[in-house]
Design a protein around this motif. Structure first.
Motif, PDB file in Angstrom:
ATOM      1  N   ARG A 237       0.839  -1.218   0.000  1.00  0.00           N
ATOM      2  CA  ARG A 237       0.000   0.000   0.000  1.00  0.00           C
ATOM      3  C   ARG A 237       0.862   1.251   0.000  1.00  0.00           C
ATOM      4  O   ARG A 237       0.552   2.245  -0.672  1.00  0.00           O
ATOM      5  CB  ARG A 237      -0.919  -0.013   1.211  1.00  0.00           C
ATOM      6  CG  ARG A 237      -2.019  -1.081   1.164  1.00  0.00           C
ATOM      7  CD  ARG A 237      -2.874  -1.049   2.411  1.00  0.00           C
ATOM      8  NE  ARG A 237      -3.507   0.256   2.580  1.00  0.00           N
ATOM      9  CZ  ARG A 237      -4.161   0.635   3.674  1.00  0.00           C
ATOM     10  NH1 ARG A 237      -4.252  -0.191   4.702  1.00  0.00           N
ATOM     11  NH2 ARG A 237      -4.725   1.827   3.746  1.00  0.00           N
ATOM     12  N   GLU A 238       1.956   1.229   0.737  1.00  0.00           N
ATOM     13  CA  GLU A 238       2.858   2.377   0.747  1.00  0.00           C
ATOM     14  C   GLU A 238       3.493   2.584  -0.620  1.00  0.00           C
ATOM     15  O   GLU A 238       3.700   3.716  -1.065  1.00  0.00           O
ATOM     16  CB  GLU A 238       3.946   2.156   1.804  1.00  0.00           C
ATOM     17  CG  GLU A 238       4.920   3.327   1.918  1.00  0.00           C
ATOM     18  CD  GLU A 238       6.020   3.039   2.916  1.00  0.00           C
ATOM     19  OE1 GLU A 238       6.930   3.879   3.044  1.00  0.00           O
ATOM     20  OE2 GLU A 238       5.976   1.960   3.553  1.00  0.00           O
ATOM     21  N   LEU A 239       3.816   1.482  -1.311  1.00  0.00           N
ATOM     22  CA  LEU A 239       4.399   1.593  -2.653  1.00  0.00           C
ATOM     23  C   LEU A 239       3.426   2.235  -3.627  1.00  0.00           C
ATOM     24  O   LEU A 239       3.828   2.996  -4.521  1.00  0.00           O
ATOM     25  CB  LEU A 239       4.806   0.195  -3.156  1.00  0.00           C
ATOM     26  CG  LEU A 239       5.397   0.109  -4.568  1.00  0.00           C
ATOM     27  CD1 LEU A 239       6.740   0.825  -4.626  1.00  0.00           C
ATOM     28  CD2 LEU A 239       5.555  -1.349  -4.997  1.00  0.00           C
ATOM     29  N   LEU A 240       2.136   1.944  -3.464  1.00  0.00           N
ATOM     30  CA  LEU A 240       1.126   2.452  -4.394  1.00  0.00           C
ATOM     31  C   LEU A 240       0.673   3.871  -4.072  1.00  0.00           C
ATOM     32  O   LEU A 240      -0.152   4.420  -4.811  1.00  0.00           O
ATOM     33  CB  LEU A 240      -0.095   1.526  -4.393  1.00  0.00           C
ATOM     34  CG  LEU A 240       0.155   0.071  -4.801  1.00  0.00           C
ATOM     35  CD1 LEU A 240      -1.144  -0.713  -4.832  1.00  0.00           C
ATOM     36  CD2 LEU A 240       0.845  -0.014  -6.147  1.00  0.00           C
ATOM     37  N   LYS A 241       1.166   4.465  -3.001  1.00  0.00           N
ATOM     38  CA  LYS A 241       0.740   5.824  -2.668  1.00  0.00           C
ATOM     39  C   LYS A 241       1.220   6.828  -3.712  1.00  0.00           C
ATOM     40  O   LYS A 241       0.474   7.722  -4.130  1.00  0.00           O
ATOM     41  CB  LYS A 241       1.267   6.211  -1.288  1.00  0.00           C
ATOM     42  CG  LYS A 241       0.493   5.582  -0.124  1.00  0.00           C
ATOM     43  CD  LYS A 241       1.056   6.064   1.201  1.00  0.00           C
ATOM     44  CE  LYS A 241       0.294   5.446   2.375  1.00  0.00           C
ATOM     45  NZ  LYS A 241       0.848   5.905   3.675  1.00  0.00           N
ATOM     46  N   GLU A 242       2.484   6.698  -4.143  1.00  0.00           N
ATOM     47  CA  GLU A 242       3.038   7.660  -5.092  1.00  0.00           C
ATOM     48  C   GLU A 242       2.552   7.390  -6.505  1.00  0.00           C
ATOM     49  O   GLU A 242       2.388   8.314  -7.294  1.00  0.00           O
ATOM     50  CB  GLU A 242       4.568   7.618  -5.045  1.00  0.00           C
ATOM     51  CG  GLU A 242       5.137   8.002  -3.688  1.00  0.00           C
ATOM     52  CD  GLU A 242       6.651   8.000  -3.692  1.00  0.00           C
ATOM     53  OE1 GLU A 242       7.239   7.889  -4.787  1.00  0.00           O
ATOM     54  OE2 GLU A 242       7.253   8.109  -2.605  1.00  0.00           O
TER      55      GLU A 242
END
Length: 495
Positions: A317-322
């Protein structure tokens, strides 16, 4: 016009001179050898002019007679050279037309007439090639390499002959010699690079690429991409045995081409083994922004070995934030959510891609979600759709699919890095095998069903699946409790 005016001016000057002398009469007396000759001045001038003309004429005749042997020799040499150049021209035309006999004939005539003409050897080589006389072709090209004027041409001929005969070692030697002779020879540089990449000689290929960029034979952007691919291949080859060198090569490749997925993966794996997870995550995120790939999301999820599914889900999920990553981002999020048993999140991530004909990996993920939520009929339906679904993305280079990334084209042998995409869908020539059914009693044939569009077929051979019941039949509870019913096998979540 200028010459005519100049001649007219000379005539005017001569006429004026004679008129000036005629207006001033006088007597000219010559005493020589006891004799005395007396005449008017104007007559003496005329006699002097005539004597000069006579002396010039006699000298011209004598000079022609004296140089006549050389003139005859030059004449015959001129005729011989003219005949040789005519034969050379006709031979080149015959070779271009494919007339081996005429080309060989004119090559022999030109060779006898023109001893120091390099084009004669070229014509002779072409004639021998048309005849299929490879020994003569090789001999002629070897003789051409001994002259500085034709050395590069002879090396190219020897390279072509060696490549046709399958002697790649000799072809590489000739191309490298030509490249050392002139670094701007595009054919030699391209041939050397192709042979080096085909032999997986990555250090030599990297040096050749640098020379091509420096010489202007390749645009800088294209050269950097190919150089990065070569460095990534070196890093992958050194990753198991020499991790520091693999990390250095992978970081150089990532700097030249941040969108290159294998370079980022190699660098991140080494950094994770060195417990540099923050730097590894930074590299993976930089490449994800340019080239979303499932392996990047998978490595980001397992950034810290030993973490549970919930921690891996949070990192995805953190990877997909940007950057959401499109289809690859949705599939990565769905896999991580399914692993953490967040079935509603997984279903929501795949929802935009379920219309029309989803890929096989999406169908397999939906089957796992439906089975986990207890709808076994829908799970079997998704598994059935996965059999005829469009093919999942794979590494493709020059139209050839490969399960692993490679920097070299399997078709041409040149450095053409793979692309992550779905392979082309191609129709099969043979019809799929029909399902075997038990014999039925004879009866009137039923009316033909209405025509339906057949689903597109892929390159993979169709799989034969014998269902225990129709795909849309969820079955009865006792069917699942019966011990004699074999357990259903589902496709893995990664397609």
């Amino acid at each position: 016009m200028i010459k005519l005016l100049w001649r007219f001016f000379l005539l005017v000057v001569l006429a004026a001179g004679f008129a000036w002398i005629a207006d001033r009469p006088g007597t000219l007396t010559i005493r020589w050898l006891g004799r005395e000759i007396e005449m008017s001045f104007i007559r003496g001038v005329v006699v002097a002019v005539l004597c000069v003309i006579a002396i010039w004429f006699v000298w011209s005749v004598f000079r022609r007679l004296w140089s006549s042997p050389q003139a005859v020799g030059r004449y015959w040499a001129y005729r011989k050279n003219r005949k040789g150049y005519e034969s050379l021209s006709r031979g080149i035309i015959a070779a271009g037309a494919g007339d081996a006999t005429a080309a060989a004939k004119h090559a022999a005539i030109a060779g006898n007439s023109l001893l120091d003409e390099p084009l004669v050897n070229v014509l002779a080589a072409q004639a021998a090639q048309l005849k299929g006389d490879r020994a003569s072709v090789k001999r002629i090209f070897e003789a051409m390499t001994k002259s500085p004027d034709t050395e590069a041409l002879g090396l190219r001929g020897l390279f072509s002959d060696a490549r046709q005969s399958g002697d790649m070692a000799a072809a590489r030697r000739h191309a490298e010699r030509a490249l050392a002779l002139n670094p701007r020879l595009s054919w030699a540089s391209g041939a050397v690079l192709q042979l080096q990449s085909a032999a997986r000689d990555w250090p030599a290929a990297a040096a050749t690429l640098s020379q091509q960029i420096k010489s202007g034979l390749m645009p800088t952007a294209e050269g950097n991409r190919k150089h990065a691919a070569v460095l990534a291949a070196q890093a992958l080859a050194s990753e198991d045995g020499d991790k520091p060198r693999a990390l250095d090569l992978a970081l150089k490749a990532h700097k030249l081409d941040p969108a290159l997925v294998p370079a980022a993966l190699a660098a991140a794996r080494v950094l994770i083994s060195q417990v540099s997870t923050r730097k590894a995550s930074k590299i993976l995120k930089e490449t994800w922004l340019l080239s979303p790939h499932p392996d990047i999301a998978e490595l980001q999820a397992h950034l810290i070995p030993g973490d549970g599914p919930e921690a891996r889900y949070d990192r995805v999920r953190e990877l997909l934030k940007e950057h959401k990553g499109g289809l690859e981002g949705s599939v990565a999020l769905a896999r991580a959510a399914a692993s953490a048993k967040h079935w509603d999140v997984a279903r929501e991530a795949l929802a935009p891609w379920l219309a029309d004909r989803p890929q096989a990996r999406i169908c397999a993920l939906m089957a796992d979600i439906e089975e986990a939520e207890g709808d076994k009929g829908r799970a079997r339906e998704w598994l059935s759709r996965a059999l005829t679904a469009p093919r999942d993305p794979i590494w493709v280079s020059d139209g050839v699919a490969s399960p692993r990334w490679t920097p070299v084209s399997p078709v041409s042998g040149e450095i053409v890095p793979c692309e992550w995409k779905a392979p082309f869908e191609m129709p099969e020539i043979a019809e799929p095998a029909a399902t075997i059914r038990p014999p039925e009693p004879q009866q009137a044939p039923p009316p033909p069903p209405p025509p339906q569009e057949a689903p597109p077929k892929s390159l993979e051979a169709p799989k034969m699946v014998i269902h225990q019941r129709p795909p849309d039949d969820p079955g009865l509870p006792e069917d699942f409790d019966a011990p004699q019913v074999p357990a259903r096998r589902s496709l893995p979540a990664d397609g």
